[in-house]
Design an enzyme around this catalytic site. Structure first.
Site, PDB file in Angstrom:
ATOM      1  N   ARG A  41       0.832  -1.210   0.000  1.00  0.00           N
ATOM      2  CA  ARG A  41       0.000   0.000   0.000  1.00  0.00           C
ATOM      3  C   ARG A  41       0.864   1.256   0.000  1.00  0.00           C
ATOM      4  O   ARG A  41       0.641   2.175  -0.796  1.00  0.00           O
ATOM      5  CB  ARG A  41      -0.929  -0.026   1.209  1.00  0.00           C
ATOM      6  N   ASN A  59      -6.115  -1.147   2.551  1.00  0.00           N
ATOM      7  CA  ASN A  59      -6.239  -2.576   2.776  1.00  0.00           C
ATOM      8  C   ASN A  59      -7.697  -2.882   3.072  1.00  0.00           C
ATOM      9  O   ASN A  59      -8.419  -2.049   3.614  1.00  0.00           O
ATOM     10  CB  ASN A  59      -5.391  -3.015   3.973  1.00  0.00           C
TER      11      ASN A  59
END
Length: 114
Positions: A41, A59
């Site tokens: 990420r 996420n």
């Protein structure tokens, strides 16, 4: 633009037929594989910022990562190609992409897990 929920497969590049390279485009992606706990990420956010894209990434509690990327079509294509590989510890096994509306924010954000 990409078709709804188009499975991009690996390692095939993204193709956005009918969109000029500098036209604005937005794509929503869902990424599967080993993409949490490996810096995926943060790495994608850094790459999106480097490319001058707007959007967000987060996420998901099911182990996937989802993101919206917005900017010139040619940079969206580049970002999705990069995201298919990810950082060294990540292993992307599948990516789904769909066209979407432009995000409300004028920056790239890392959002909390959903």
């Amino acid at each position: 633009m990409l078709g709804d929920g188009q499975d991009l497969g690996l390692p095939n590049p993204v193709v956005m037929p009918g969109t000029a390279p500098d036209d604005p485009a937005s794509v929503y992606v869902t990424v599967m594989g080993r993409v949490q706990g490996v810096g995926y990420r943060a790495w994608c956010a850094q790459e999106a910022e480097r490319l001058g894209l707007f959007g967000w990434i987060r996420n998901r509690s099911d182990g996937t990562v989802e993101a919206i990327y917005h900017g010139p079509a040619k940079r969206i294509v580049e970002m999705v190609r990069l995201a298919q590989k990810g950082p060294a510890l990540a292993e992307v096994t599948k990516m789904l992409a769909s066209p979407c509306n432009a995000p409300d924010n004028a920056s790239f954000q890392r959002r909390p897990t959903f």
